[in-house]
Design a protein around this motif. Structure first.
Motif, short mmCIF file in Angstrom:
data_model
loop_
_atom_site.label_atom_id
_atom_site.label_comp_id
_atom_site.label_asym_id
_atom_site.label_seq_id
_atom_site.Cartn_x
_atom_site.Cartn_y
_atom_site.Cartn_z
N ALA A 1 0.84 -1.21 0.00
CA ALA A 1 0.00 0.00 0.00
C ALA A 1 0.87 1.25 0.00
O ALA A 1 0.58 2.24 -0.67
N PHE A 2 1.94 1.20 0.74
CA PHE A 2 2.86 2.34 0.85
C PHE A 2 3.51 2.65 -0.50
O PHE A 2 3.50 3.79 -0.98
N THR A 3 4.05 1.61 -1.15
CA THR A 3 4.75 1.86 -2.42
C THR A 3 3.76 2.29 -3.50
O THR A 3 4.04 3.17 -4.31
N LYS A 4 2.59 1.68 -3.51
CA LYS A 4 1.58 2.06 -4.53
C LYS A 4 1.05 3.48 -4.30
O LYS A 4 0.49 4.08 -5.21
N SER A 5 1.21 3.99 -3.10
CA SER A 5 0.70 5.33 -2.78
C SER A 5 1.73 6.43 -3.05
O SER A 5 1.45 7.60 -2.81
N ARG A 6 2.88 6.04 -3.51
CA ARG A 6 3.97 7.02 -3.61
C ARG A 6 3.59 8.27 -4.38
O ARG A 6 3.81 9.40 -3.93
N SER A 7 2.98 8.08 -5.55
CA SER A 7 2.67 9.26 -6.38
C SER A 7 1.66 10.17 -5.67
O SER A 7 1.71 11.39 -5.78
N LEU A 8 0.75 9.55 -4.91
CA LEU A 8 -0.23 10.36 -4.18
C LEU A 8 0.44 11.14 -3.05
O LEU A 8 0.13 12.30 -2.81
#
Lengths: 118, 359
Positions: free
Chosen positions: B341-348
């Motif tokens: 979840a953390f890595t997938k949220s990077r752009s946000l």
């Protein structure tokens, strides 16, 4: 003419029609041309009890509203029998027809005489 | 305005009698003689109808069938229906009440009786409608007030946390960033693992709000330790670690001002945001998913913010470095799901106002 003895309760009609003699007479004078009694009796003759119930129910309602109490009483008995799928006897339907014819003659006379009722 | 009495009767004499009864013009009288016409009229004009007077015995569609249709469509909940009938079959009458009839008036009726019952039924329905509207309005007002109260309480918590942050010499807006990031990570976690962590929109709101309090226990740490430049001794570090349990004691002061769910979420965050997935965290050495999910979320966002923020002793790391350190397990140990979840949220995260400058 004593309308009560002839089967029309004018006092009750006056109350029901809120003293409006014109409207009462309009419907009273149509009573001799009622088609539901004829169709009701025809349906009884053919043993079409459902059809008979619909027509007799309406006829009973109209005679009640017009305070034509003798006819209303016999019509109520016929409707009660039809409700439980009992075919009214010819004697009863004849009684109704006779009473109806009698009161219709009275109504025609009232119309002819222009008698004030209320 | 409901100014119409609608008569459904195939006998024109019955309709005429109703018109006579209402000759004073208190209501307009509209009528029709069959069910199909009745439904067409009501569809167009139901807002004007104060009451329906329904005959039972009619050709084609009788009153019983029509009443059931009106009941099914919910019309009997809005417009009262009085059955006007010469029918005296008790079973049929009972059915009328079962399908929503308000009253029965027997034909031939006395005008004063019919008028009285029609007027009373209309008045009763108007009172019922008014009462319902008043209750709905008051319920809305109460809900609005509760919402405002909740908002005030949350704001108080945020301000308090900012005070603590200020005292701790934390980087500017640390609390705000933690709150925003906790929402981002929680939302991504819910998206990636829809049924695994009982995350809902409401729960995510709670996590975001309660995350503001994660370091509230720092208020109990003496300045001599909290603001000490240089390395802490082992004993001093134990005191710092106690901010988790002390924070839970501070939280008890707010129990009267917040709902149970908020307090529970805040408790879990405050106490467990320094646990580690491998069981080597503190204060309770919780292992794996024994750590409440809200604490796991705050743990990773707190770690990230600490890495990218400038400190007295060092400059903040770049985003690339911070992401790398966390995903390689160099700063804390987190579950695979949290890391995903953390890595997938990077752009946000990079797009949030608070991090745009840092990036």
């Amino acid at each position: 003419m004593d309308l009560f003895d002839s089967g029309i309760n004018v006092t009750a009609a006056k109350e029901r029609f809120m003293n409006n003699e014109e409207i009462f007479k309009r419907y009273l004078f149509q009573f001799p041309f009622d088609i539901d009694i004829q169709q009701g009796i025809e349906c009884i003759g053919k043993n079409d009890l459902e059809g008979a119930f619909t027509h007799m129910h309406k006829f009973k309602s109209r005679s009640g509203n017009l305070a034509i109490y003798k006819v209303h009483e016999i019509a109520s008995e016929i409707v009660d029998e039809l409700r439980v799928d009992k075919c009214p006897s010819e004697k009863k339907t004849s009684r109704l027809k006779n009473e109806y014819d009698k009161v219709c003659n009275v109504i025609r006379q009232v119309e002819k005489d222009g008698e004030k009722l209320f | 305005m409901r100014d119409t009495i609608f008569v459904i009767d195939d006998d024109d004499l019955s309709v005429e009698l109703i018109k006579l009864i209402y000759g004073d013009g208190a209501y307009k009288i509209e009528s029709c003689s069959n069910g199909k016409e009745a439904l067409a009229y009501l569809t167009k004009n139901y807002k004007n109808v104060a009451i329906i007077l329904l005959d039972l015995v009619m050709p084609e569609v009788d009153g019983n069938v029509l009443l059931r249709v009106l009941n099914k469509k919910g019309i009997t909940d809005i417009i009262p229906v009085i059955i006007m009938t010469a029918e005296n079959d008790s079973r049929k009458i009972a059915e009328c009440f079962k399908y929503g009839a308000a009253d029965i008036v027997e034909k031939p009726f006395l005008p004063v009786v019919a008028r009285g019952r029609i007027d009373n039924t209309i008045r009763l329905n108007e009172s019922k409608t008014e009462l319902k509207e008043t209750i709905n309005k008051q319920t809305r007002e109460i809900k609005d007030q509760y919402k405002k109260l909740d908002e005030y309480n949350e704001r108080i918590m945020e301000v308090l946390s900012s005070v603590v942050e200020f005292r701790n010499l934390e980087p500017n807006n640390h609390v705000k960033r933690i709150m925003k990031m906790s929402r981002i990570i929680s939302t991504m976690l819910m998206k990636l693992f829809p049924n695994k962590y009982d995350l809902t929109a409401k729960k995510i709101e709670l996590i975001e709000a309660a995350s503001a309090l994660h370091d509230i226990g720092m208020i109990a740490i003496p300045d001599t330790i909290l603001l000490k430049p240089g390395r802490l001794s082992a004993d001093e570090y134990e005191v710092i670690k106690s901010h988790t349990t002390m924070g839970c004691e501070v939280l008890t002061l707010f129990e009267d001002f917040q709902n149970k769910e908020y307090i529970e979420t805040a408790y879990n965050i405050i106490r467990h945001h320094h646990e580690r997935y491998d069981g080597k965290g503190y204060p309770d050495n919780l292992y794996g998913d024994d750590i409440p999910i809200e604490a796991q979320i705050i743990s990773i966002v707190d770690t990230f913010d600490a890495l990218v923020s400038d400190k007295v002793q060092r400059d903040g790391y770049s985003f690339d470095q911070a992401f790398s350190m966390i995903t390689r397990g160099e700063c804390g140990i987190f579950s695979e799901d949290i890391l995903a979840a953390f890595t997938k949220s990077r752009s946000l995260i990079e797009k949030t106002d608070e991090y745009v400058e840092k990036k």
